[in-house]
Design an enzyme around this catalytic site. Structure first.
Site, PDB file in Angstrom:
ATOM      1  N   HIS A   1      11.762  53.652  67.023  1.00  0.00           N
ATOM      2  CA  HIS A   1      12.531  54.616  66.454  1.00  0.00           C
ATOM      3  C   HIS A   1      13.820  54.786  67.309  1.00  0.00           C
ATOM      4  CE1 HIS A   1       9.522  56.045  63.161  1.00  0.00           C
ATOM      5  NE2 HIS A   1      10.260  55.286  62.735  1.00  0.00           N
TER       6      HIS A   1
ATOM      7  N   CYS B   1      19.337  34.571  52.022  1.00  0.00           N
ATOM      8  CA  CYS B   1      19.008  35.800  51.910  1.00  0.00           C
ATOM      9  C   CYS B   1      17.959  36.294  53.366  1.00  0.00           C
ATOM     10  CB  CYS B   1      18.514  36.650  50.822  1.00  0.00           C
ATOM     11  SG  CYS B   1      17.168  36.295  50.194  1.00  0.00           S
TER      12      CYS B   1
HETATM   13  C1  PEP Z   1      12.860  35.363  53.125  1.00  0.00           C
HETATM   14  O1  PEP Z   1      11.612  34.648  53.057  1.00  0.00           O
HETATM   15  O2  PEP Z   1      13.567  34.737  53.709  1.00  0.00           O
HETATM   16  C2  PEP Z   1      13.014  36.401  52.474  1.00  0.00           C
HETATM   17  C3  PEP Z   1      14.247  37.134  52.779  1.00  0.00           C
HETATM   18  O3  PEP Z   1      12.057  37.191  51.860  1.00  0.00           O
HETATM   19  P1  PEP Z   1      11.032  38.132  52.821  1.00  0.00           P
HETATM   20  O4  PEP Z   1      11.376  38.058  54.149  1.00  0.00           O
HETATM   21  O5  PEP Z   1      10.706  39.232  52.093  1.00  0.00           O
HETATM   22  O6  PEP Z   1       9.759  37.178  52.696  1.00  0.00           O
END
Ligand code: PEP
Ligand code: MG
Length: 574
Positions: A189, A502
């Site tokens: 935190h 992502c």
């Molecule tokens: C990933 O696998 O890169 C992703 C974005 O999903 P998570 O981290 O939620 O598995």
């Protein structure tokens, strides 16, 4: 001069004055009592007082949502009946004082958490410790006082064993310029708060408090995870140059948040943010990004004691669609299983949960759960540029079945006369080697791809992303992973669909030049990294980088990726 080495908590450089935040002298003595009920009464009164003080602090800090969130988490711990039933039981059974009973339950809980590897759970154990410490202070009537009261200067760096949210809320924000803690990890935190306040932090620095005195001059470099106390002249001079560079960069990154990013030779990229917990939604700022590239929906399921209803989900998706203000919002369907388990789902115990019953596999098996979510997302699609994304696809059949269920959900809404965007785009996360190898075929049935690099590295290199012992193999510069992304990118573009990333590698400075060279259309990153990602991307020349990409992909040389990319970053002054 003393150099303290810890973990990089929050970036930034500050030259300031040290303030020791002394741990309160709390008694953990096992004191026998003759009237256990009176101890229970004093425990309950202290709990009430402490809860009211947390509520008041939450009210005061309502503009700093990271703090409100933490204070609310503390209040939840304080309301935990199982824990406090245990404390009362110790007082009654052993006829001991309330402080000792709290301490003994705290130690028991800490021992239970200590055996766990999960960083998140470790951080929660730290929360329980903090709550117990503050509650004991309340029982014993030990007040914390104002640590800044007799200290001169306006750039104050707090040194503490650990800082509770209540501690930090009580510090004068206009003078607080940095934090160094003996305990805590990079997800603690202290780090969340430091990032929210925009000040540097060093955490997990080990026993360092004896080496510092209040009033000492101190140089903190948050990104390096170091603090230098009473620096010599040469170190101080070097630090000034470093700080100037860090301040200049920060200003450049901040200014880049709102630009339309493109390379020097005109290749554009959208820089979106990842979102998917109450905190990131509350602090979401549509003006500071190009949209939401990954809206993780698991938190809606994790905050409930049973499957969340269509209405409950619809409201959450609609609110986010409204917040994104016409920019894209990619909502990922439920990705539960693996490391995320929920009691009410009665998921089977598995030897290899990351290879087991999770994500789309579970949704295609429990179709009612999936249909409910699809209807909720579809209904929200009239409020913004909503897109649907399926996780963990490994074959064409899964994708086609998911699309079929999406069409069925549309049919159900048609029958109910509920509006939705008939052409809502649907895509997949490319996060398994199977999806990469089939990407030419899968692309024909998708409106977009998004590379889930966190999992794609894990599955490509057969390296558990949470296992510390094998982290040296979990390497985003491994050419196998880069070839996989390149292959998915080529196949997406051949089919005329866009591709984003992502996972965490979307904002990895060393890889951004390669993403530019490949022609990745979208990068979805942590909100605090939008500016840096856009800035780096905007300094690059895609045409110049393409031959470098080709050369690296043709090799198997991880070291060369690092050296070449560090060279590119060096050229742009990073
Ligand atoms: C990933 O696998 O890169 C992703 C974005 O999903 P998570 O981290 O939620 O598995
Ligand atoms: Mg994933």
């Amino acid at each position: 001069m003393v150099t303290i080495k810890g973990l990089p908590g929050a970036p930034g450089c500050v030259a300031g004055t040290a303030v020791l935040f002394a741990a309160r002298a709390l008694s953990t003595e096992r004191r026998a009592v003759t009237d256990p009920q009176a101890e229970i009464d004093s425990l309950e009164a202290a709990r009430k007082r402490y809860d009211s003080s947390l509520a008041a602090l939450a009210q005061d800090s309502k503009n700093a949502s990271a703090q409100t969130e933490i204070l609310e988490a503390y209040r939840e711990i304080l309301q935990d009946d199982v824990f406090f039933d245990g404390v009362r039981e110790v007082i009654r059974r052993e006829s001991v004082c309330a402080s000792y009973a709290v301490e003994s339950k705290r130690a028991e809980t800490e021992a239970m958490f200590a055996g766990m590897d999960d960083e998140y759970l470790k951080a929660r154990a730290a929360d329980i410790n903090n709550v117990c410490r503050e509650l004991m202070a309340e029982i014993q009537g030990v007040s914390s006082g104002d640590p800044f009261a007799n200290v001169a200067g306006n750039e104050l760096v707090v040194f503490a064993q650990d800082l509770t949210p209540a501690d930090t809320v009580r510090l004068d924000r206009t003078r607080l310029a940095g934090m160094v803690t003996e305990r805590g990890g990079v997800t603690s935190h202290t780090v969340i708060l430091a990032k929210a306040l925009g000040i540097p932090a060093v955490v997990g620095a080990g026993a360092c408090l004896e080496q510092v005195h209040t009033g000492d001059g101190v140089l903190v470099d948050g990104a390096a995870g170091t603090a230098v106390v009473q620096a010599d002249e040469e170190t101080a001079r070097a630090f000034v140059a470093k700080k100037e560079k860090s301040d200049r960069q920060r200003a450049l990154f901040n200014a880049s948040r709102t630009i339309a990013a493109h390379t020097l030779d005109g290749a554009a990229v959208r820089v979106n943010v990842n979102s998917g917990d109450a905190e990131s939604i509350r602090t979401f700022d549509a003006a500071g990004c190009d949209g939401v590239g990954l809206f993780r929906t698991e938190f809606l399921y994790m905050s409930q004691t049973d499957y969340p209803s269509e209405e409950f989900q619809f409201e959450a998706y609609r609110d986010m669609a409204v917040k994104t203000a016409g920019k894209e919002l990619i909502i990922r369907t439920l990705d539960i299983g693996g490391d995320k388990q929920l009691d009410y789902m009665n998921l089977p115990k598995e030897a290899n949960p990351f290879l087991g019953y999770r994500a789309i596999r579970l949704c295609l098996d429990r179709v009612e759960v999936f249909r409910t979510q699809l209807r909720a997302i579809l209904r929200a699609s009239v409020y913004g540029d909503v897109k649907i994304m399926f996780p963990m696809i490994v074959n064409l059949e899964e994708l086609l079945r998911a699309r079929e269920l999406l069409e069925e959900a549309k049919g159900e809404l048609d029958r109910r006369g509920v509006p939705y965007n008939r052409n809502v785009p649907a895509g997949i996360m490319v996060e398994t080697p199977a999806a990469v190898l089939l990407s030419d075929q899968l692309a024909r049935h998708c409106d977009f791809f998004s590379v889930g690099s966190n999992d794609l590295i894990q599955y490509t290199t057969a390296t558990d992303r949470q296992n510390e012992r094998v982290q040296y193999l979990y390497d985003c510069c491994n050419i196998s992973f880069l070839r996989a992304v390149h292959m998915a990118c080529e196949n997406a573009h051949a089919a005329g669909i866009p591709i984003g990333i992502c996972g965490e590698t979307a904002s990895e400075p060393r890889l951004i030049p390669l993403w530019a060279a490949m022609g990745i259309d979208e990068l979805s990153v942590a909100p605090g990294l939008v500016g840096r990602t856009k800035y780096i991307f905007s300094q690059l020349d895609r045409k110049k980088l393409q031959p470098v990409l080709k050369e690296l992909l043709a090799s198997a040389d991880i070291g060369a990726v690092r050296t070449k990319m560090d060279g590119v970053l060096g050229e742009i002054g990073l």
